[in-house]
Design a protein around this motif. Structure first.
Motif, short mmCIF file in Angstrom:
data_model
loop_
_atom_site.label_atom_id
_atom_site.label_comp_id
_atom_site.label_asym_id
_atom_site.label_seq_id
_atom_site.Cartn_x
_atom_site.Cartn_y
_atom_site.Cartn_z
N TRP A 24 -4.95 -12.38 71.16
CA TRP A 24 -4.66 -13.49 72.07
C TRP A 24 -4.99 -14.86 71.45
O TRP A 24 -5.13 -15.84 72.18
N ALA A 25 -5.14 -14.92 70.15
CA ALA A 25 -5.47 -16.20 69.50
C ALA A 25 -4.27 -17.15 69.52
O ALA A 25 -4.43 -18.36 69.74
N ASP A 26 -3.08 -16.61 69.26
CA ASP A 26 -1.88 -17.44 69.22
C ASP A 26 -0.88 -17.07 70.32
O ASP A 26 -0.20 -17.95 70.85
N LEU A 27 -0.77 -15.80 70.61
CA LEU A 27 0.10 -15.35 71.69
C LEU A 27 -0.77 -14.82 72.83
O LEU A 27 -1.45 -13.80 72.67
N MET A 32 3.31 -13.17 75.90
CA MET A 32 3.87 -11.84 75.69
C MET A 32 4.80 -11.44 76.84
O MET A 32 5.85 -10.84 76.61
N ASP A 33 4.44 -11.80 78.04
CA ASP A 33 5.32 -11.49 79.17
C ASP A 33 6.65 -12.23 79.04
O ASP A 33 7.72 -11.67 79.33
N THR A 34 6.60 -13.48 78.61
CA THR A 34 7.83 -14.25 78.43
C THR A 34 8.71 -13.65 77.34
O THR A 34 9.93 -13.56 77.48
N ILE A 35 8.08 -13.24 76.22
CA ILE A 35 8.84 -12.65 75.12
C ILE A 35 9.50 -11.34 75.55
O ILE A 35 10.66 -11.06 75.21
N ILE A 36 8.76 -10.53 76.29
CA ILE A 36 9.33 -9.25 76.74
C ILE A 36 10.52 -9.46 77.66
O ILE A 36 11.50 -8.69 77.65
N ASN A 37 10.49 -10.52 78.45
CA ASN A 37 11.58 -10.79 79.40
C ASN A 37 12.79 -11.46 78.75
O ASN A 37 13.83 -11.62 79.40
N CYS A 38 12.65 -11.87 77.49
CA CYS A 38 13.79 -12.48 76.79
C CYS A 38 14.84 -11.41 76.53
O CYS A 38 14.52 -10.27 76.16
N SER A 46 14.01 -19.80 70.61
CA SER A 46 13.75 -21.04 71.35
C SER A 46 12.33 -21.08 71.89
O SER A 46 11.65 -22.12 71.83
N PHE A 47 11.85 -19.94 72.39
CA PHE A 47 10.49 -19.88 72.92
C PHE A 47 9.46 -20.10 71.80
O PHE A 47 8.49 -20.84 71.98
N ILE A 48 9.68 -19.47 70.64
CA ILE A 48 8.75 -19.65 69.51
C ILE A 48 8.76 -21.10 69.04
O ILE A 48 7.70 -21.69 68.76
N ALA A 49 9.96 -21.69 68.93
CA ALA A 49 10.07 -23.08 68.47
C ALA A 49 9.34 -24.03 69.41
O ALA A 49 8.64 -24.96 68.97
N GLU A 50 9.45 -23.83 70.70
CA GLU A 50 8.77 -24.69 71.67
C GLU A 50 7.27 -24.47 71.67
O GLU A 50 6.49 -25.42 71.83
N SER A 51 6.83 -23.23 71.49
CA SER A 51 5.40 -22.92 71.59
C SER A 51 4.62 -23.36 70.36
O SER A 51 3.42 -23.68 70.46
N PHE A 52 5.27 -23.39 69.17
CA PHE A 52 4.54 -23.67 67.93
C PHE A 52 5.04 -24.93 67.21
O PHE A 52 4.82 -25.09 66.02
N GLY A 53 5.68 -25.82 67.94
CA GLY A 53 6.08 -27.11 67.37
C GLY A 53 7.12 -27.01 66.27
O GLY A 53 7.03 -27.72 65.26
N LEU A 54 8.09 -26.13 66.45
CA LEU A 54 9.14 -25.94 65.44
C LEU A 54 10.51 -26.36 65.97
O LEU A 54 11.54 -25.81 65.57
N HIS A 81 7.31 -0.44 68.98
CA HIS A 81 6.68 -0.20 70.28
C HIS A 81 5.18 -0.53 70.28
O HIS A 81 4.37 0.23 70.80
N PHE A 82 4.84 -1.66 69.69
CA PHE A 82 3.45 -2.11 69.73
C PHE A 82 3.12 -2.57 71.15
O PHE A 82 3.99 -3.09 71.87
N SER A 83 1.87 -2.41 71.53
CA SER A 83 1.42 -2.93 72.82
C SER A 83 1.29 -4.44 72.75
O SER A 83 1.43 -5.06 71.68
N LYS A 84 1.00 -5.05 73.89
CA LYS A 84 0.85 -6.50 73.91
C LYS A 84 -0.31 -6.95 73.04
O LYS A 84 -0.21 -7.95 72.31
N GLU A 85 -1.44 -6.24 73.11
CA GLU A 85 -2.59 -6.59 72.28
C GLU A 85 -2.26 -6.43 70.80
O GLU A 85 -2.61 -7.29 69.97
N GLN A 86 -1.58 -5.35 70.43
CA GLN A 86 -1.22 -5.12 69.04
C GLN A 86 -0.23 -6.17 68.54
O GLN A 86 -0.36 -6.67 67.41
N THR A 87 0.76 -6.51 69.36
CA THR A 87 1.74 -7.52 68.95
C THR A 87 1.08 -8.88 68.75
O THR A 87 1.35 -9.59 67.76
N SER A 88 0.19 -9.27 69.67
CA SER A 88 -0.51 -10.54 69.54
C SER A 88 -1.38 -10.58 68.29
O SER A 88 -1.38 -11.57 67.55
N ALA A 89 -2.11 -9.48 68.03
CA ALA A 89 -2.97 -9.43 66.85
C ALA A 89 -2.14 -9.45 65.57
O ALA A 89 -2.48 -10.16 64.61
N PHE A 90 -1.06 -8.67 65.52
CA PHE A 90 -0.21 -8.63 64.32
C PHE A 90 0.43 -9.99 64.06
O PHE A 90 0.50 -10.45 62.91
#
Length: 286
Positions: A24-27, A32-38, A46-54, A81-90
């Motif tokens: 949960w340091a960056d995501l 994660m809920d927003t990314i899953i719903n994309c 677009s979500f990544i660009a807005e969230s990280f100034g790109l 099929h990583f979990s939310k915690e695994q995706t955020s950490a990776f």
């Protein structure tokens, strides 16, 4: 004599990087809920660009590179099929590794790889509060192989793209020599000149007529002075050249006379030697 391989390496400025848990340091959970719903690739980008100034990734190639790196990292986690915690950490592991890679223009491949391994261990070994066990051995193998075959395989390309271009602006000043004025933009100088010419055209024409009339006698005076100076210099040079010729001829004549004297003296000695030799030979015969 030291061989090239024995020469010491140039020291490089590096910082110590300590691996920490980065779930949960960056995501965050909301991210994660927003990314899953994309529902499409464009929405995730677009979500990544807005969230990280790109947001300038269309015009800035560095932002576009980072956006691709983040997007394909998320896509890899979703495909496996990583979990939310695994995706955020990776995601944070890849992001932090990239930040360490691009923090210096020097070669720090070994430092980056060691930091990446420590980050993986922080999320693969249960040792609270220093590390947690959210990746299985199989997932550790998948993550490591993915990062090696994508990021570290193109490490030099990332290093080249994110190394700032340095330009050397060298200026030299000497004591007693005035500084060279800065160059003036040609367009600005032309516009200013045209504006001034339009405003002062009538005055300039009148001044030009006066200058032409007063310049004629001044030019004639300058020509007369120049002719007089040229005549003085020519006369002086003629006198000096004549003196030099006389001096050279006198020196040549004196050298010639001295040479003739030496030759005469040598001839007199040789004749005396011959006469003496004949007299001695006659006395011996008797």
């Amino acid at each position: 004599m030291a061989m090239p391989q024995d020469l010491p390496k140039v020291s490089q400025p590096t910082k110590e990087h300590k691996a920490i848990i980065c779930i949960w340091a960056d995501l965050t959970m909301t991210h994660m809920d927003t990314i899953i719903n994309c529902t499409s690739m464009e929405e995730i980008q677009s979500f990544i660009a807005e969230s990280f100034g790109l947001a300038d990734w269309h015009d800035n190639y560095r932002s576009a590179i980072v956006l691709d790196l983040f997007y394909y990292t998320l896509q890899f986690a979703i495909d496996h099929h990583f979990s939310k915690e695994q995706t955020s950490a990776f995601f944070s592991i890849v992001k932090k590794t990239h930040e360490v890679c691009t923090e210096t223009p020097f070669d720090n491949l070994e430092i980056c790889y060691n930091y990446f391994k420590e980050l993986i261990l922080c999320h693969a070994v249960k040792r609270p509060p220093w590390s947690v066990n959210i990746f299985s051995p199989e997932q550790v193998h998948l993550v490591t192989e993915y990062v090696l075959t994508t990021y570290f395989k193109h490490y030099k390309l990332y290093k080249y793209a994110f190394t700032p271009l340095v330009k050397l602006d060298l200026s030299i000043s000497y004591d007693g020599v005035p500084l060279t004025p800065e160059p003036v933009d040609v367009c600005e100088e032309t516009q200013e000149f045209e504006t001034e010419a339009i405003k002062e055209s009538e005055d300039v024409q009148g001044e030009c007529v006066e200058v032409e009339e007063s310049a004629k006698p001044a030019t004639e005076e300058e020509n007369a002075v120049e002719r007089e100076l040229r005549q003085i210099v020519t006369d002086q040079l003629s006198v000096e050249i004549q003196k030099l010729k006389l001096s050279i001829s006198d020196q040549i004549q004196s050298n010639d006379e001295e040479l003739q004297k030496k030759l005469s003296a040598i001839d007199g000695k040789s004749s005396q030697t011959k006469v003496g030799g004949r007299a001695s030979s006659k006395s011996k015969k008797k």
